[in-house]
Design a protein around this motif. Structure first.
Motif, PDB file in Angstrom:
ATOM      1  N   ALA A   5       0.833  -1.201   0.000  1.00 32.48           N
ATOM      2  CA  ALA A   5       0.000   0.000   0.000  1.00 32.48           C
ATOM      3  C   ALA A   5       0.863   1.245   0.000  1.00 32.48           C
ATOM      4  O   ALA A   5       2.046   1.203   0.382  1.00 32.48           O
ATOM      5  CB  ALA A   5      -0.920   0.010   1.218  1.00 32.48           C
ATOM      6  N   VAL A   6       0.282   2.346  -0.446  1.00 37.48           N
ATOM      7  CA  VAL A   6       0.889   3.655  -0.232  1.00 37.48           C
ATOM      8  C   VAL A   6       0.503   4.104   1.170  1.00 37.48           C
ATOM      9  O   VAL A   6      -0.677   4.084   1.539  1.00 37.48           O
ATOM     10  CB  VAL A   6       0.410   4.674  -1.282  1.00 37.48           C
ATOM     11  N   LEU A   7       1.491   4.480   1.949  1.00 46.01           N
ATOM     12  CA  LEU A   7       1.274   4.881   3.337  1.00 46.01           C
ATOM     13  C   LEU A   7       1.654   6.348   3.514  1.00 46.01           C
ATOM     14  O   LEU A   7       2.713   6.782   3.055  1.00 46.01           O
ATOM     15  CB  LEU A   7       2.100   4.012   4.277  1.00 46.01           C
ATOM     16  N   VAL A   8       0.788   7.093   4.171  1.00 48.99           N
ATOM     17  CA  VAL A   8       1.033   8.495   4.499  1.00 48.99           C
ATOM     18  C   VAL A   8       0.907   8.641   6.004  1.00 48.99           C
ATOM     19  O   VAL A   8      -0.111   8.250   6.584  1.00 48.99           O
ATOM     20  CB  VAL A   8       0.029   9.420   3.786  1.00 48.99           C
ATOM     21  N   SER A   9       1.917   9.181   6.643  1.00 52.13           N
ATOM     22  CA  SER A   9       1.885   9.346   8.092  1.00 52.13           C
ATOM     23  C   SER A   9       2.196  10.791   8.461  1.00 52.13           C
ATOM     24  O   SER A   9       3.185  11.364   7.999  1.00 52.13           O
ATOM     25  CB  SER A   9       2.887   8.406   8.771  1.00 52.13           C
ATOM     26  N   ALA A  19       1.747  13.713  -4.698  1.00 45.21           N
ATOM     27  CA  ALA A  19       2.703  12.729  -5.214  1.00 45.21           C
ATOM     28  C   ALA A  19       2.360  11.318  -4.726  1.00 45.21           C
ATOM     29  O   ALA A  19       2.488  10.338  -5.474  1.00 45.21           O
ATOM     30  CB  ALA A  19       4.120  13.108  -4.792  1.00 45.21           C
ATOM     31  N   ALA A  20       1.907  11.213  -3.476  1.00 44.19           N
ATOM     32  CA  ALA A  20       1.550   9.902  -2.929  1.00 44.19           C
ATOM     33  C   ALA A  20       0.354   9.306  -3.669  1.00 44.19           C
ATOM     34  O   ALA A  20       0.346   8.123  -4.032  1.00 44.19           O
ATOM     35  CB  ALA A  20       1.255  10.019  -1.441  1.00 44.19           C
ATOM     36  N   HIS A  21      -0.673  10.111  -3.894  1.00 46.77           N
ATOM     37  CA  HIS A  21      -1.850   9.621  -4.610  1.00 46.77           C
ATOM     38  C   HIS A  21      -1.517   9.292  -6.056  1.00 46.77           C
ATOM     39  O   HIS A  21      -2.027   8.301  -6.611  1.00 46.77           O
ATOM     40  CB  HIS A  21      -2.978  10.654  -4.537  1.00 46.77           C
ATOM     41  N   THR A  22      -0.687  10.108  -6.677  1.00 47.38           N
ATOM     42  CA  THR A  22      -0.283   9.819  -8.055  1.00 47.38           C
ATOM     43  C   THR A  22       0.443   8.485  -8.138  1.00 47.38           C
ATOM     44  O   THR A  22       0.185   7.667  -9.035  1.00 47.38           O
ATOM     45  CB  THR A  22       0.617  10.947  -8.584  1.00 47.38           C
ATOM     46  N   HIS A  23       1.339   8.231  -7.192  1.00 49.34           N
ATOM     47  CA  HIS A  23       2.052   6.952  -7.153  1.00 49.34           C
ATOM     48  C   HIS A  23       1.066   5.804  -6.956  1.00 49.34           C
ATOM     49  O   HIS A  23       1.204   4.740  -7.592  1.00 49.34           O
ATOM     50  CB  HIS A  23       3.083   6.976  -6.020  1.00 49.34           C
ATOM     51  N   ALA A  24       0.086   5.993  -6.100  1.00 48.26           N
ATOM     52  CA  ALA A  24      -0.899   4.943  -5.852  1.00 48.26           C
ATOM     53  C   ALA A  24      -1.656   4.598  -7.129  1.00 48.26           C
ATOM     54  O   ALA A  24      -1.862   3.420  -7.452  1.00 48.26           O
ATOM     55  CB  ALA A  24      -1.871   5.380  -4.757  1.00 48.26           C
ATOM     56  N   SER A  38      -7.929  12.700  -3.777  1.00 47.57           N
ATOM     57  CA  SER A  38      -8.723  11.599  -3.231  1.00 47.57           C
ATOM     58  C   SER A  38      -9.806  11.178  -4.219  1.00 47.57           C
ATOM     59  O   SER A  38     -10.057   9.982  -4.409  1.00 47.57           O
ATOM     60  CB  SER A  38      -9.347  12.024  -1.897  1.00 47.57           C
ATOM     61  N   ALA A  39     -10.436  12.155  -4.873  1.00 49.43           N
ATOM     62  CA  ALA A  39     -11.483  11.842  -5.845  1.00 49.43           C
ATOM     63  C   ALA A  39     -10.915  11.079  -7.036  1.00 49.43           C
ATOM     64  O   ALA A  39     -11.530  10.128  -7.535  1.00 49.43           O
ATOM     65  CB  ALA A  39     -12.163  13.132  -6.308  1.00 49.43           C
ATOM     66  N   LEU A  40      -9.737  11.476  -7.508  1.00 49.79           N
ATOM     67  CA  LEU A  40      -9.115  10.774  -8.630  1.00 49.79           C
ATOM     68  C   LEU A  40      -8.768   9.334  -8.254  1.00 49.79           C
ATOM     69  O   LEU A  40      -8.949   8.405  -9.048  1.00 49.79           O
ATOM     70  CB  LEU A  40      -7.857  11.520  -9.079  1.00 49.79           C
ATOM     71  N   THR A  41      -8.278   9.152  -7.045  1.00 41.51           N
ATOM     72  CA  THR A  41      -7.955   7.800  -6.576  1.00 41.51           C
ATOM     73  C   THR A  41      -9.226   6.974  -6.426  1.00 41.51           C
ATOM     74  O   THR A  41      -9.250   5.774  -6.746  1.00 41.51           O
ATOM     75  CB  THR A  41      -7.187   7.876  -5.250  1.00 41.51           C
TER      76      THR A  41
END
Length: 451
Positions: free
Chosen positions: A68-72, A92-97, A132-135
């Motif tokens: 998973a992509v993790l954001v902390s 960048a995190a969502h794009t990678h996901a 978030s909507a794009l993901t």
């Protein structure tokens, strides 16, 4: 007060192989976009104290076997606040996901938007919402873990906007932070436990169980399948009722198997969602995702009580999430009808039922329904899939309860049994009418259990 974990400590709760993503470069100039006196110095002190260069750490890792992509969030860095560079990292995190087809899990701990960057910081909420909507449109699940504290815009976007919302015990959670809420506000209302009770979060999870619970959710939500859910085996009576009165009596019998027994027999494991995200919960509507024969199947099951508006909204939420993720759905129908008290009307019973009818009608993923007890009018029909509903022998489905039908027709109580027969509410009647499908769920050994 809950323990305030650093970003890295929170990551260590859920993964052992975290790999940080490269971050976009960027600089707004001396003391940020507003030229806020002392902002650079404040960031330097925060970096020295925490070892981080921003308020979020983003990367990838395996959580109990699921990548998973993790954001902390690092609350020690200016209160975990969101600024422009925070937005860069989250984008960048969502794009990678999306590029790597990975789910997103965000371990939130934030006080909101960064004052030293003014409106440019606040607009990062729009940016985050867009990512978030794009993901979401890409069919990837998003899970939030609420840490202490989760307040402001971070709660209203990354937290409350996730598909599944988990929280650590005692975490402060609310749109208003402790320094801006009314002086007489009840602090108990701004807790993880209160948000679960209000239907805004799904579960409180102890830190020691977080890896297993988060891993289970990630695993369940990342296994799409367009194969319909198999119809469950009947757990109660196998012979058909002789009369309408007999059908109603058996469906109302206290010893008849209820939704919990069916779900236990059907799934090897399951995880529940809770709440309608509008301030309500209904313990009489069981919703979640479970594993059966290595597949994920979503479920929405009435537990035999009058279904409240929050129950219908929670089921609609479940249907739409499963549909977006490509996961088949099983619904278990069992209610005397929709709750019809004054409070249910104030909570929008009609709109909630209409919303569920719409969610079932619009679902692209296959929905399999089994009537396991009482099918009381539209309050039960809303959860039933058109053309894909089966029934157990100890169930009935009726336009209205026979007692109420007799009352409306001004018939004496002794004619209730006659009315039940006239309504043709028995399972075999429903098959003849074309309302439900037949198979070995009603007649053991005569049909295919995989519709």
């Amino acid at each position: 007060m809950a323990e305030r974990l650093s970003a890295r400590a929170a990551l260590a709760l859920v993964t052992d192989d975290f790999t940080e993503l490269p971050y976009p470069a960027g600089d707004s100039g001396p003391d940020g976009p507003l030229g806020w006196d002392g902002y650079d110095a404040a960031r330097a002190r925060a970096a020295e104290r925490t070892g981080e260069s921003e308020s979020v750490v983003c990367g990838t890792g395996s959580v109990d076997g699921t990548r998973a992509v993790l954001v902390s969030f690092e609350f020690g860095f200016l209160g975990g606040s969101l600024g422009e560079r925070t937005g860069d990292r989250l984008e960048a995190a969502h794009t990678h996901a999306r590029e790597h087809r990975l789910p997103v899990a965000v371990l939130v701990a934030t006080g909101g938007s960064r004052m030293q960057e003014g409106m440019l910081a606040l607009t990062q909420l729009q940016r985050v919402a867009r990512q978030s909507a794009l993901t979401r449109e890409a069919g990837l699940p998003q899970i939030a873990v609420l840490r202490d504290p989760t307040t402001g815009g971070g709660w209203a976007t990354l937290g409350a906007g996730a598909d599944v919302v988990l929280a650590l015990p005692g975490a402060q959670v609310g749109f208003a932070g402790s320094r801006v809420r009314p002086a007489d506000a009840d602090p108990a209302a701004y807790t993880a436990e209160a948000q679960v009770a209000a239907g805004a979060a799904d579960a409180v999870v102890p830190a020691g169980e977080l890896r297993a619970v988060l891993g289970r959710w990630l695993r369940l939500l990342t296994r799409p399948s367009r194969e319909p859910a198999p119809v469950p085996e009947p757990l109660g009576a196998r012979d058909l009722p002789a009369s309408g009165r007999d059908a109603v009596r058996r469906a109302r019998a206290p010893e008849r198997p209820r939704a919990g027994a069916y779900l236990d027999a059907y799934f090897s494991e399951r995880a529940a969602i809770s709440g309608d995200r509008c301030g309500g919960t209904d313990p009489g509507m069981l919703c979640g995702f479970g594993e059966r024969d290595g597949r994920t199947i979503a479920y929405a099951a009435q537990a035999g009580t009058a279904t409240r508006p929050a129950g219908y909204r929670t089921a609609a939420r479940l249907l739409r999430l499963a549909d977006r993720l490509g996961i088949p759905v099983l619904t278990l129908v069992d209610t005397p009808g929709a709750a019809n008290d004054a409070e249910a009307e104030r909570q929008g019973a009609g709109a909630a039922i209409a919303d569920l009818f719409g969610a079932v009608a619009a679902a692209r993923t296959p929905v399999t329904s089994l009537l396991i007890g009482e099918g009381g009018s539209g309050g039960a029909l809303a959860l039933a899939a058109p053309g894909r509903t089966w029934a157990t022998p100890d169930s009935y489905f009726s336009v209205i309860a026979p007692e109420l039908a007799a009352a409306i027709l001004k018939r004496p109580p002794e004619r209730v049994a006659e009315t039940a027969d006239q309504l043709r509410l028995r399972p075999q009647d429903l098959v003849e009418l074309g309302v439900i499908r037949t198979g070995d769920q009603m007649f053991p050994g005569t049909g295919d259990r995989h519709p």
